[in-house]
Design an enzyme around this catalytic site. Structure first.
Site, PDB file in Angstrom:
ATOM      1  N   ASP A  49      36.679  48.842  23.278  1.00  0.00           N
ATOM      2  CA  ASP A  49      36.307  48.976  25.467  1.00  0.00           C
ATOM      3  C   ASP A  49      37.705  50.178  25.753  1.00  0.00           C
ATOM      4  O   ASP A  49      38.789  49.961  24.950  1.00  0.00           O
ATOM      5  CB  ASP A  49      36.647  47.640  25.535  1.00  0.00           C
ATOM      6  CG  ASP A  49      35.791  47.633  26.154  1.00  0.00           C
ATOM      7  OD1 ASP A  49      33.761  48.165  25.895  1.00  0.00           O
ATOM      8  OD2 ASP A  49      34.856  46.139  26.724  1.00  0.00           O
ATOM      9  N   LYS A  71      34.270  53.799  28.431  1.00  0.00           N
ATOM     10  CA  LYS A  71      34.371  55.462  29.726  1.00  0.00           C
ATOM     11  C   LYS A  71      34.816  56.186  29.014  1.00  0.00           C
ATOM     12  O   LYS A  71      36.143  55.486  28.539  1.00  0.00           O
ATOM     13  CB  LYS A  71      34.090  54.985  30.791  1.00  0.00           C
ATOM     14  CG  LYS A  71      33.446  55.672  32.016  1.00  0.00           C
ATOM     15  CD  LYS A  71      34.084  55.266  32.807  1.00  0.00           C
ATOM     16  CE  LYS A  71      32.441  54.429  33.877  1.00  0.00           C
ATOM     17  NZ  LYS A  71      33.528  54.562  35.606  1.00  0.00           N
ATOM     18  N   MET A 186      40.241  45.753  39.649  1.00  0.00           N
ATOM     19  CA  MET A 186      39.895  46.944  40.091  1.00  0.00           C
ATOM     20  C   MET A 186      40.189  46.803  41.492  1.00  0.00           C
ATOM     21  O   MET A 186      38.813  47.295  42.368  1.00  0.00           O
ATOM     22  CB  MET A 186      38.238  47.135  39.094  1.00  0.00           C
ATOM     23  CG  MET A 186      37.945  46.528  38.043  1.00  0.00           C
ATOM     24  SD  MET A 186      36.979  46.343  37.280  1.00  0.00           S
ATOM     25  CE  MET A 186      37.068  44.451  37.366  1.00  0.00           C
TER      26      MET A 186
HETATM   27  N1  SAH Z   1      39.494  41.675  30.116  1.00  0.00           N
HETATM   28  C1  SAH Z   1      40.398  42.660  31.389  1.00  0.00           C
HETATM   29  C2  SAH Z   1      39.744  42.491  32.427  1.00  0.00           C
HETATM   30  C3  SAH Z   1      39.038  43.897  32.567  1.00  0.00           C
HETATM   31  S1  SAH Z   1      38.635  44.507  34.215  1.00  0.00           S
HETATM   32  C4  SAH Z   1      41.647  41.105  31.498  1.00  0.00           C
HETATM   33  O1  SAH Z   1      41.232  40.382  31.020  1.00  0.00           O
HETATM   34  O2  SAH Z   1      42.668  41.492  31.547  1.00  0.00           O
HETATM   35  C5  SAH Z   1      39.753  46.024  34.441  1.00  0.00           C
HETATM   36  C6  SAH Z   1      41.014  46.281  35.369  1.00  0.00           C
HETATM   37  O3  SAH Z   1      41.318  45.211  34.656  1.00  0.00           O
HETATM   38  C7  SAH Z   1      41.363  46.914  35.616  1.00  0.00           C
HETATM   39  O4  SAH Z   1      40.783  48.484  36.276  1.00  0.00           O
HETATM   40  C8  SAH Z   1      42.744  46.790  35.910  1.00  0.00           C
HETATM   41  O5  SAH Z   1      42.280  45.976  36.988  1.00  0.00           O
HETATM   42  C9  SAH Z   1      42.936  45.363  35.258  1.00  0.00           C
HETATM   43  N2  SAH Z   1      44.131  45.777  33.528  1.00  0.00           N
HETATM   44  C10 SAH Z   1      43.122  45.722  32.561  1.00  0.00           C
HETATM   45  N3  SAH Z   1      44.912  46.338  31.879  1.00  0.00           N
HETATM   46  C11 SAH Z   1      45.055  47.015  32.707  1.00  0.00           C
HETATM   47  C12 SAH Z   1      46.581  47.184  32.455  1.00  0.00           C
HETATM   48  N4  SAH Z   1      47.536  46.897  30.760  1.00  0.00           N
HETATM   49  N5  SAH Z   1      47.764  47.394  33.224  1.00  0.00           N
HETATM   50  C13 SAH Z   1      47.025  47.495  34.042  1.00  0.00           C
HETATM   51  N6  SAH Z   1      45.988  46.854  34.766  1.00  0.00           N
HETATM   52  C14 SAH Z   1      44.705  46.672  33.975  1.00  0.00           C
END
Ligand code: SAH
Length: 276
Positions: A49, A71, A186
């Protein structure tokens, strides 16, 4: 197989026709689990992803096929169902498949939906949890998700629903009253609406907030703000997603626990020192 031998532990073999659904963590490759690394090194094909750090993909074998399923360039992401179909097709063709997702696959990652599609198609699978951004990202900003004497509960929520709108299904008043620490995924797009709802629910405008962008990555940035100023400060800062927004008094601990910025400063000082 991964070249780490542990007495009394045998790493599993990724068999042909299987899918391993793994979390890659928030970015820093060092936050991968050994199971995920083991999968990276055995897979014939990796489906990853947008939020998976490129450096992690370099851990794959040379022959591994790498398929992007996120995306890019503002184009809409592939439909969730088409990703699930692809995973099933790959497994049924006898490939050893690693499905790699940012953070943890079961935390706002739609991993459950993909796993259900595998169940329906009778494809055998393993789930490999990852460090979720809402915990690991906080730690890299010096913020514990819980701290004795500060909070006995923490809520993880998403600021988007499937249609991209702030989730009306959430009871913001109840969250404002009941959850001392709120960790939001998000949430950037609707931040002014969200902060307003929390303040309407009784949270103080002075409450500390941290916005952690690109957490655990080389270009991590943290904005320290308050509930009342958060939306304006984000707009002024130009910070962009991915970001975690954390609301609550645990944010104050950052003053003492922000370990990463001094560590980075020490590294760059070392680089500047003249060679003896
Ligand atoms: N499965 C992922 C979340 C995916 S949803 C998890 O467990 O972290 C996507 C959202 O996750 C982004 O919009 C942001 O809010 C957060 N996110 C994921 N990776 C990030 C990172 N390295 N830094 C900050 N926010 C992050």
């Amino acid at each position: 197989m991964i070249d780490i031998s542990l007495p009394q532990f045998e790493f599993p073999v990724l068999e042909s026709g299987w899918v391993w659904l793994a979390g890659a963590g928030p970015g820093d490759p060092g936050l991968l689990s050994l199971h995920a690394l083991n999968g990276l090194q055995q897979a014939d094909v990796i489906v990853y992803d947008a939020l998976v750090d490129e450096r992690i993909l370099q851990l794959a074998g040379n022959e591994t096929e790498i398929i992007y399923a996120g995306k890019r360039g503002g184009k809409p992401s592939p439909k969730q169902s088409s990703i699930s179909i692809k995973l099933v097709e790959l497994a049924k063709s006898g490939k050893r498949v690693l499905r790699l997702k940012g953070g943890d696959p079961f935390v706002f990652g739609r991993g459950g939906e993909e796993a259900l599609a595998l169940v329906e198609a009778r494809v055998p699978f393993r789930i490999i949890p990852g460090i979720t951004a809402g915990v690991g990202g906080l730690a890299y900003a010096g913020i514990p998700a819980t701290h004795r004497g500060v909070n006995q509960a923490v809520t993880f929520l998403t600021g988007h629903d499937q249609n991209g709108v702030a989730p009306d299904q959430l009871d913001w008043d109840a969250l404002a009253k009941g959850s001392p620490v709120i960790v939001m995924y998000m949430a950037m797009k609707h931040i002014s609406l969200i902060t307003e709802k929390l303040m309407n629910g009784g949270r103080s405008a002075a409450e500390p907030v941290a916005v952690i962008c690109n957490a655990t990555q080389q270009h991590q940035q943290v904005l320290d703000t308050t509930l009342g100023s958060c939306a304006d400060d984000i707009a002024k800062s130009g910070l962009k997603p991915p970001a975690i927004v954390v609301v609550g008094d645990v944010v104050n601990l950052r003053e003492q626990l922000n370990w990463i910025e001094p560590a980075l400063a020490r590294t760059s000082q070392k680089e500047e020192e003249p060679a003896l």
